[in-house]
Write a protein that holds these residues in place. Structure first.
Motif, short mmCIF file in Angstrom:
data_model
loop_
_atom_site.label_atom_id
_atom_site.label_comp_id
_atom_site.label_asym_id
_atom_site.label_seq_id
_atom_site.Cartn_x
_atom_site.Cartn_y
_atom_site.Cartn_z
N GLU A 82 33.44 22.48 54.24
CA GLU A 82 33.30 21.81 52.96
C GLU A 82 32.43 22.65 52.02
O GLU A 82 31.62 23.47 52.46
CB GLU A 82 32.66 20.43 53.16
N ARG A 83 32.61 22.40 50.74
CA ARG A 83 31.79 23.08 49.74
C ARG A 83 30.36 22.58 49.88
O ARG A 83 30.12 21.37 49.97
CB ARG A 83 32.34 22.79 48.35
N GLU A 84 29.41 23.51 49.88
CA GLU A 84 28.02 23.13 50.08
C GLU A 84 27.12 23.67 48.99
O GLU A 84 27.38 24.72 48.39
CB GLU A 84 27.52 23.64 51.44
N PHE A 85 26.06 22.95 48.75
CA PHE A 85 25.07 23.31 47.75
C PHE A 85 24.31 24.56 48.15
O PHE A 85 23.97 24.74 49.33
CB PHE A 85 24.09 22.14 47.58
N VAL A 86 24.03 25.41 47.16
CA VAL A 86 23.24 26.61 47.39
C VAL A 86 21.94 26.57 46.57
O VAL A 86 20.86 26.72 47.10
CB VAL A 86 24.04 27.88 47.03
N ALA A 87 22.07 26.37 45.26
CA ALA A 87 20.90 26.41 44.38
C ALA A 87 21.21 25.68 43.08
O ALA A 87 22.38 25.54 42.70
CB ALA A 87 20.50 27.85 44.08
N ALA A 88 20.15 25.22 42.42
CA ALA A 88 20.31 24.54 41.13
C ALA A 88 19.16 24.93 40.21
O ALA A 88 18.06 25.27 40.67
CB ALA A 88 20.36 23.03 41.31
N ILE A 89 19.44 24.83 38.91
CA ILE A 89 18.42 25.12 37.91
C ILE A 89 18.58 24.14 36.76
O ILE A 89 19.70 23.79 36.38
CB ILE A 89 18.56 26.59 37.42
N ASN A 90 17.46 23.67 36.21
CA ASN A 90 17.55 22.67 35.15
C ASN A 90 17.84 23.33 33.81
O ASN A 90 17.95 24.55 33.71
CB ASN A 90 16.29 21.81 35.11
N TRP A 91 17.91 22.53 32.76
CA TRP A 91 18.36 23.03 31.47
C TRP A 91 17.43 24.09 30.88
O TRP A 91 17.87 25.00 30.20
CB TRP A 91 18.54 21.87 30.49
N SER A 92 16.14 23.96 31.14
CA SER A 92 15.18 24.89 30.55
C SER A 92 14.88 26.08 31.45
O SER A 92 14.29 27.06 31.01
CB SER A 92 13.89 24.18 30.21
N TYR B 151 19.73 16.90 32.81
CA TYR B 151 18.71 17.53 33.65
C TYR B 151 19.30 18.16 34.91
O TYR B 151 18.90 19.24 35.33
CB TYR B 151 17.63 16.52 34.02
N GLY B 152 20.25 17.48 35.52
CA GLY B 152 20.94 18.04 36.67
C GLY B 152 20.07 18.08 37.92
O GLY B 152 19.35 17.16 38.22
N MET B 153 20.15 19.20 38.63
CA MET B 153 19.41 19.49 39.87
C MET B 153 20.01 18.79 41.07
O MET B 153 19.38 18.72 42.13
CB MET B 153 17.93 19.10 39.73
N GLY B 154 21.22 18.26 40.92
CA GLY B 154 21.84 17.59 42.05
C GLY B 154 22.34 18.55 43.12
O GLY B 154 22.59 19.72 42.85
N HIS B 155 22.50 18.01 44.33
CA HIS B 155 22.98 18.79 45.47
C HIS B 155 24.42 18.43 45.85
O HIS B 155 24.97 19.03 46.77
CB HIS B 155 22.09 18.56 46.69
N GLU B 156 25.00 17.47 45.17
CA GLU B 156 26.32 16.98 45.54
C GLU B 156 27.38 17.50 44.59
O GLU B 156 27.17 17.55 43.36
CB GLU B 156 26.32 15.45 45.54
N VAL B 157 28.55 17.83 45.14
CA VAL B 157 29.67 18.30 44.33
C VAL B 157 30.00 17.31 43.22
O VAL B 157 30.25 17.69 42.07
CB VAL B 157 30.90 18.56 45.21
N ARG B 158 29.98 16.02 43.54
CA ARG B 158 30.39 14.99 42.59
C ARG B 158 29.44 14.86 41.40
O ARG B 158 29.79 14.23 40.40
CB ARG B 158 30.49 13.63 43.29
N GLU B 159 28.28 15.46 41.48
CA GLU B 159 27.30 15.36 40.39
C GLU B 159 27.55 16.36 39.27
O GLU B 159 26.86 16.32 38.25
CB GLU B 159 25.89 15.54 40.94
N TYR B 160 28.51 17.25 39.44
CA TYR B 160 28.76 18.29 38.46
C TYR B 160 30.09 18.07 37.76
O TYR B 160 31.06 17.65 38.37
CB TYR B 160 28.71 19.67 39.12
N GLU B 161 30.12 18.36 36.46
CA GLU B 161 31.29 18.08 35.62
C GLU B 161 32.24 19.27 35.51
O GLU B 161 33.44 19.09 35.34
CB GLU B 161 30.83 17.71 34.21
N PHE B 162 31.69 20.46 35.51
CA PHE B 162 32.48 21.65 35.21
C PHE B 162 32.33 22.66 36.34
O PHE B 162 31.24 22.82 36.90
CB PHE B 162 32.02 22.28 33.88
N TRP B 163 33.42 23.36 36.63
CA TRP B 163 33.44 24.30 37.74
C TRP B 163 34.15 25.59 37.33
O TRP B 163 35.13 25.56 36.58
CB TRP B 163 34.17 23.70 38.94
N GLY B 164 33.67 26.70 37.89
CA GLY B 164 34.36 27.96 37.74
C GLY B 164 35.42 28.13 38.81
O GLY B 164 35.60 27.25 39.67
N GLN B 165 36.08 29.27 38.79
CA GLN B 165 37.17 29.52 39.73
C GLN B 165 36.70 30.11 41.05
O GLN B 165 37.46 30.18 42.01
CB GLN B 165 38.21 30.46 39.08
#
Length: 123
Positions: free
Chosen positions: A43-53, A101-115
């Protein structure tokens, strides 16, 4: 928002790569970003996140101390610096974005994805 990853490739264990994620189509600085990865059969897994600032980041335990996420709000680009790479880091790496703000670890928490961009680490 459109996201385009680049920088993947083949590297030997212990080596380094820097992934880039170029964003367009929405106001970059109002979005948080994440990097995820997916190995074959997993499954797709979280690696890292960064907030808006860019002043708050978090990482999966498996990459903590080896990977660094950063962003350049002037260039509308997010980076993932990967050092001390291991064969188990081999996967397709995806950039993801979410408004706020973001910072989520779950796939479902993100709206946009790259290829995605392939990273292969040889032993």
């Amino acid at each position: 928002m459109q996201l385009v990853e680049s920088g993947g490739g083949l590297v030997q264990a212990g080596g380094s790569l820097r992934l880039s994620c170029a964003a367009s189509g929405r106001t970059f600085r109002t979005h948080a970003f994440g990097w995820f990865r997916q190995a074959p059969g997993k499954e797709r897994e979280f690696v890292a996140a960064i907030n808006w600032s860019g002043d708050n980041t978090n990482y999966a335990d498996s990459v903590k101390g080896r990977f660094t996420i950063s962003r350049d709000n002037a260039e509308n680009t997010v980076y993932l610096q990967m050092n001390s790479l291991k064969p188990e880091d081999t996967a397709v790496y995806y950039c993801a974005a979410v408004f706020g703000y973001g910072m989520g670890h779950e796939v479902r928490e993100y709206e946009f994805w790259g290829q995605g961009t392939q990273v292969t680490v040889s032993s």
